[in-house]
Design a protein around this motif. Structure first.
Motif, PDB file in Angstrom:
ATOM      1  N   HIS A  43       0.849  -1.186   0.000  1.00 19.14           N
ATOM      2  CA  HIS A  43       0.000   0.000   0.000  1.00 19.14           C
ATOM      3  C   HIS A  43       0.885   1.235   0.000  1.00 19.14           C
ATOM      4  CE1 HIS A  43      -4.044  -1.804   1.228  1.00 19.14           C
ATOM      5  NE2 HIS A  43      -3.203  -2.830   1.210  1.00 19.14           N
ATOM      6  N   ALA A  44       0.645   2.140  -0.921  1.00 15.77           N
ATOM      7  CA  ALA A  44       1.344   3.422  -0.935  1.00 15.77           C
ATOM      8  C   ALA A  44       0.447   4.474  -0.300  1.00 15.77           C
ATOM      9  CB  ALA A  44       1.691   3.823  -2.365  1.00 15.77           C
ATOM     10  N   ILE A  45       1.044   5.301   0.557  1.00 13.98           N
ATOM     11  CA  ILE A  45       0.313   6.408   1.156  1.00 13.98           C
ATOM     12  C   ILE A  45       0.986   7.703   0.718  1.00 13.98           C
ATOM     13  CG2 ILE A  45      -0.348   7.547   3.316  1.00 13.98           C
ATOM     14  CD1 ILE A  45      -0.663   4.849   4.585  1.00 13.98           C
ATOM     15  N   MET A  46       0.211   8.552   0.050  1.00 13.23           N
ATOM     16  CA  MET A  46       0.718   9.816  -0.466  1.00 13.23           C
ATOM     17  C   MET A  46      -0.100  10.955   0.137  1.00 13.23           C
ATOM     18  SD  MET A  46       1.280   8.702  -4.473  1.00 13.23           S
ATOM     19  CE  MET A  46       2.366  10.080  -4.862  1.00 13.23           C
ATOM     20  N   GLY A  47       0.481  12.137   0.135  1.00 16.91           N
ATOM     21  CA  GLY A  47      -0.242  13.270   0.688  1.00 16.91           C
ATOM     22  C   GLY A  47       0.673  14.440   0.921  1.00 16.91           C
ATOM     23  N   PRO A  48       0.095  15.619   1.177  1.00 15.12           N
ATOM     24  CA  PRO A  48       0.904  16.828   1.362  1.00 15.12           C
ATOM     25  C   PRO A  48       1.646  16.815   2.691  1.00 15.12           C
ATOM     26  CG  PRO A  48      -1.409  17.269   1.844  1.00 15.12           C
ATOM     27  CD  PRO A  48      -1.354  15.880   1.305  1.00 15.12           C
ATOM     28  N   ASN A  49       2.580  17.755   2.849  1.00 14.15           N
ATOM     29  CA  ASN A  49       3.249  17.941   4.134  1.00 14.15           C
ATOM     30  C   ASN A  49       2.215  18.221   5.215  1.00 14.15           C
ATOM     31  OD1 ASN A  49       5.975  17.667   3.395  1.00 14.15           O
ATOM     32  ND2 ASN A  49       6.055  19.758   2.623  1.00 14.15           N
ATOM     33  N   GLY A  50       2.433  17.625   6.398  1.00 15.34           N
ATOM     34  CA  GLY A  50       1.530  17.875   7.512  1.00 15.34           C
ATOM     35  C   GLY A  50       0.262  17.054   7.506  1.00 15.34           C
ATOM     36  N   ALA A  51       0.146  16.116   6.549  1.00 13.72           N
ATOM     37  CA  ALA A  51      -1.077  15.320   6.452  1.00 13.72           C
ATOM     38  C   ALA A  51      -1.178  14.262   7.539  1.00 13.72           C
ATOM     39  CB  ALA A  51      -1.158  14.655   5.072  1.00 13.72           C
ATOM     40  N   GLY A  52      -0.008  13.864   8.094  1.00 18.68           N
ATOM     41  CA  GLY A  52      -0.012  12.824   9.127  1.00 18.68           C
ATOM     42  C   GLY A  52       0.677  11.547   8.703  1.00 18.68           C
ATOM     43  N   LYS A  53       1.395  11.581   7.592  1.00 19.41           N
ATOM     44  CA  LYS A  53       2.023  10.365   7.067  1.00 19.41           C
ATOM     45  C   LYS A  53       3.079   9.812   8.025  1.00 19.41           C
ATOM     46  CE  LYS A  53       3.415  12.148   3.151  1.00 19.41           C
ATOM     47  NZ  LYS A  53       3.061  13.557   3.472  1.00 19.41           N
ATOM     48  N   SER A  54       4.014  10.665   8.432  1.00 20.42           N
ATOM     49  CA  SER A  54       5.058  10.204   9.350  1.00 20.42           C
ATOM     50  C   SER A  54       4.481   9.868  10.725  1.00 20.42           C
ATOM     51  CB  SER A  54       6.165  11.253   9.487  1.00 20.42           C
ATOM     52  OG  SER A  54       6.916  11.332   8.289  1.00 20.42           O
ATOM     53  N   THR A  55       3.479  10.634  11.155  1.00 15.61           N
ATOM     54  CA  THR A  55       2.830  10.330  12.439  1.00 15.61           C
ATOM     55  C   THR A  55       2.264   8.922  12.421  1.00 15.61           C
ATOM     56  OG1 THR A  55       2.291  12.638  12.919  1.00 15.61           O
ATOM     57  CG2 THR A  55       0.920  10.958  13.973  1.00 15.61           C
ATOM     58  N   LEU A  56       1.631   8.536  11.319  1.00 15.35           N
ATOM     59  CA  LEU A  56       1.094   7.180  11.212  1.00 15.35           C
ATOM     60  C   LEU A  56       2.209   6.153  11.382  1.00 15.35           C
ATOM     61  CD1 LEU A  56      -1.078   5.061  10.554  1.00 15.35           C
ATOM     62  CD2 LEU A  56      -0.602   5.474   8.115  1.00 15.35           C
ATOM     63  N   SER A  57       3.339   6.366  10.729  1.00 11.29           N
ATOM     64  CA  SER A  57       4.439   5.398  10.831  1.00 11.29           C
ATOM     65  C   SER A  57       4.973   5.324  12.255  1.00 11.29           C
ATOM     66  CB  SER A  57       5.558   5.754   9.842  1.00 11.29           C
ATOM     67  OG  SER A  57       6.231   6.938  10.222  1.00 11.29           O
ATOM     68  N   TYR A  58       5.097   6.477  12.928  1.00  9.92           N
ATOM     69  CA  TYR A  58       5.614   6.491  14.302  1.00  9.92           C
ATOM     70  C   TYR A  58       4.644   5.823  15.272  1.00  9.92           C
ATOM     71  CZ  TYR A  58       9.008   9.943  12.604  1.00  9.92           C
ATOM     72  OH  TYR A  58      10.005  10.578  11.913  1.00  9.92           O
ATOM     73  N   VAL A  59       3.351   6.040  15.072  1.00 11.20           N
ATOM     74  CA  VAL A  59       2.339   5.404  15.939  1.00 11.20           C
ATOM     75  C   VAL A  59       2.387   3.882  15.777  1.00 11.20           C
ATOM     76  CG1 VAL A  59      -0.158   5.077  16.246  1.00 11.20           C
ATOM     77  CG2 VAL A  59       0.786   7.386  16.117  1.00 11.20           C
ATOM     78  N   LEU A  60       2.547   3.410  14.549  1.00  7.04           N
ATOM     79  CA  LEU A  60       2.622   1.967  14.315  1.00  7.04           C
ATOM     80  C   LEU A  60       3.865   1.363  14.976  1.00  7.04           C
ATOM     81  CD1 LEU A  60       1.506   1.710  10.566  1.00  7.04           C
ATOM     82  CD2 LEU A  60       0.171   1.123  12.599  1.00  7.04           C
ATOM     83  N   ALA A  61       4.982   2.109  14.946  1.00 13.42           N
ATOM     84  CA  ALA A  61       6.227   1.593  15.521  1.00 13.42           C
ATOM     85  C   ALA A  61       6.273   1.751  17.041  1.00 13.42           C
ATOM     86  CB  ALA A  61       7.423   2.289  14.882  1.00 13.42           C
ATOM     87  N   GLY A  62       5.413   2.630  17.596  1.00  8.80           N
ATOM     88  CA  GLY A  62       5.392   2.822  19.045  1.00  8.80           C
ATOM     89  C   GLY A  62       6.331   3.904  19.532  1.00  8.80           C
ATOM     90  N   LYS A  63       6.621   4.895  18.695  1.00  6.12           N
ATOM     91  CA  LYS A  63       7.511   5.981  19.118  1.00  6.12           C
ATOM     92  C   LYS A  63       6.866   6.764  20.261  1.00  6.12           C
ATOM     93  CE  LYS A  63      10.148   9.947  17.423  1.00  6.12           C
ATOM     94  NZ  LYS A  63      10.507  10.777  16.264  1.00  6.12           N
ATOM     95  N   PRO A  64       7.607   7.012  21.341  1.00  5.89           N
ATOM     96  CA  PRO A  64       7.041   7.750  22.485  1.00  5.89           C
ATOM     97  C   PRO A  64       6.636   9.169  22.103  1.00  5.89           C
ATOM     98  CG  PRO A  64       9.114   6.679  23.078  1.00  5.89           C
ATOM     99  CD  PRO A  64       8.998   6.590  21.586  1.00  5.89           C
ATOM    100  N   GLY A  65       5.688   9.728  22.854  1.00  8.62           N
ATOM    101  CA  GLY A  65       5.291  11.113  22.668  1.00  8.62           C
ATOM    102  C   GLY A  65       3.987  11.300  21.919  1.00  8.62           C
ATOM    103  N   TYR A  66       3.496  10.239  21.304  1.00 10.23           N
ATOM    104  CA  TYR A  66       2.252  10.338  20.554  1.00 10.23           C
ATOM    105  C   TYR A  66       1.104   9.792  21.400  1.00 10.23           C
ATOM    106  CZ  TYR A  66       5.032  11.525  16.507  1.00 10.23           C
ATOM    107  OH  TYR A  66       5.889  12.163  15.653  1.00 10.23           O
ATOM    108  N   GLY A  67       0.091  10.606  21.617  1.00  8.67           N
ATOM    109  CA  GLY A  67      -1.063  10.187  22.412  1.00  8.67           C
ATOM    110  C   GLY A  67      -2.164   9.640  21.516  1.00  8.67           C
ATOM    111  N   ILE A  68      -2.623   8.440  21.803  1.00  7.63           N
ATOM    112  CA  ILE A  68      -3.729   7.843  21.049  1.00  7.63           C
ATOM    113  C   ILE A  68      -5.023   8.239  21.740  1.00  7.63           C
ATOM    114  CG2 ILE A  68      -4.692   5.722  20.071  1.00  7.63           C
ATOM    115  CD1 ILE A  68      -1.791   6.426  19.185  1.00  7.63           C
ATOM    116  N   THR A  69      -5.869   8.992  21.059  1.00  8.73           N
ATOM    117  CA  THR A  69      -7.099   9.505  21.671  1.00  8.73           C
ATOM    118  C   THR A  69      -8.349   8.784  21.189  1.00  8.73           C
ATOM    119  OG1 THR A  69      -7.195  11.239  19.967  1.00  8.73           O
ATOM    120  CG2 THR A  69      -6.101  11.784  22.047  1.00  8.73           C
TER     121      THR A  69
END
Length: 252
Positions: A33-59
């Motif tokens: 699956h390719a995910i494309m989108g503009p800067n600030g869309a949340g692409k890197s945030t999605l990758s960090y949440v999947l990997a478990g990077k600290p600092g991201y709150g799941i609401t």
């Protein structure tokens, strides 16, 4: 059949700022699956949440990996289960030789899974075989991890890690960032060798050119923290021609 990855209504924030706004995504084994989108869309945030990077709150929402609650797992548990994140900007670790890092990472995962550690000669043989395919020489393996590496060398090194660890879910966060065309082809070739009926991949990118070499099964447009359109590989060509402006207005 249980999907490899199932994301339902995922909402996440960092520093009180909401980034993901009800994201849904299902990835089956064998799919890219390719995910494309503009800067600030949340692409890197999605990758960090999947990997478990600290600092991201799941609401809100949930993420299931092979039917299990991924968000309840620590980052090392996720890695042992088979989740791998290739960073947009790989970290430099002075004083730690690349091959030492690879040995430590692989054997840590094997211990976590209750498997026997790989001996140094066996590991070195496997690393050298993969490195040869990726144009990584023995001298580079002895150097401190990513220290003084070019952009292409860092990305080839990430691909080497991925091939050695054999994850079930590969998340590639803008792997094409900073690569010239020759390095891009080498990295893409390494990724393509990992395609299998048991493995899924999420390829995050701004540009269609990477998808000339890693051809996706599905393309998604991510805007304002959620997926606003899904299509086939031809969608990437359309985005290259028209840009993201229409999706930003739809998401607003």
């Amino acid at each position: 059949m249980t999907p490899l990855l199932e994301i339902r209504n995922l909402q996440a924030e960092i520093g009180g700022r909401k980034i993901l706004n009800g994201l849904d995504l299902t990835v089956n084994a064998g799919e890219i699956h390719a995910i494309m989108g503009p800067n600030g869309a949340g692409k890197s945030t999605l990758s960090y949440v999947l990997a478990g990077k600290p600092g991201y709150g799941i609401t809100g929402g949930e993420v299931l990996f092979k039917g299990e609650d991924l968000l309840a797992m620590s980052p090392d548990e996720r890695a042992a289960k088979g989740v791998f994140l290739a960073f947009q900007y790989p970290l430099e670790i002075p004083g730690v030789a690349t091959v030492t890092f690879l040995r430590t990472a692989l054997n840590a995962q094997r211990r976590k899974r209750g498997e026997e550690e790989l001996s140094s000669p066996d590991l070195l043989k496997r690393v050298r075989e993969i490195a040869r395919k990726l144009g990584i020489d023995a001298e580079m393996l002895r150097r401190p991890l990513n220290v003084g590496f070019s952009g292409g060398e860092k990305k080839r090194n990430e691909t080497l890690q991925m091939a050695l660890l054999e994850p079930l879910l590969c998340v590639l966060d803008e792997t094409d960032s900073g690569l010239d065309i020759d390095a891009l082809k080498i990295v893409a070739n390494g990724v393509n060798q990992l395609r299998s009926s048991e493995r899924g991949m999420i390829v995050i990118t701004h540009y269609q050119r990477l998808l000339d070499y890693i051809v996706p099964d599905v393309v998604h447009v991510l805007s304002a923290g959620r997926i606003v359109r899904t299509g086939g590989k031809e969608l990437a060509l359309e985005l290259e021609a028209t840009g993201y402006a229409q999706y930003q207005s739809e998401a607003a």
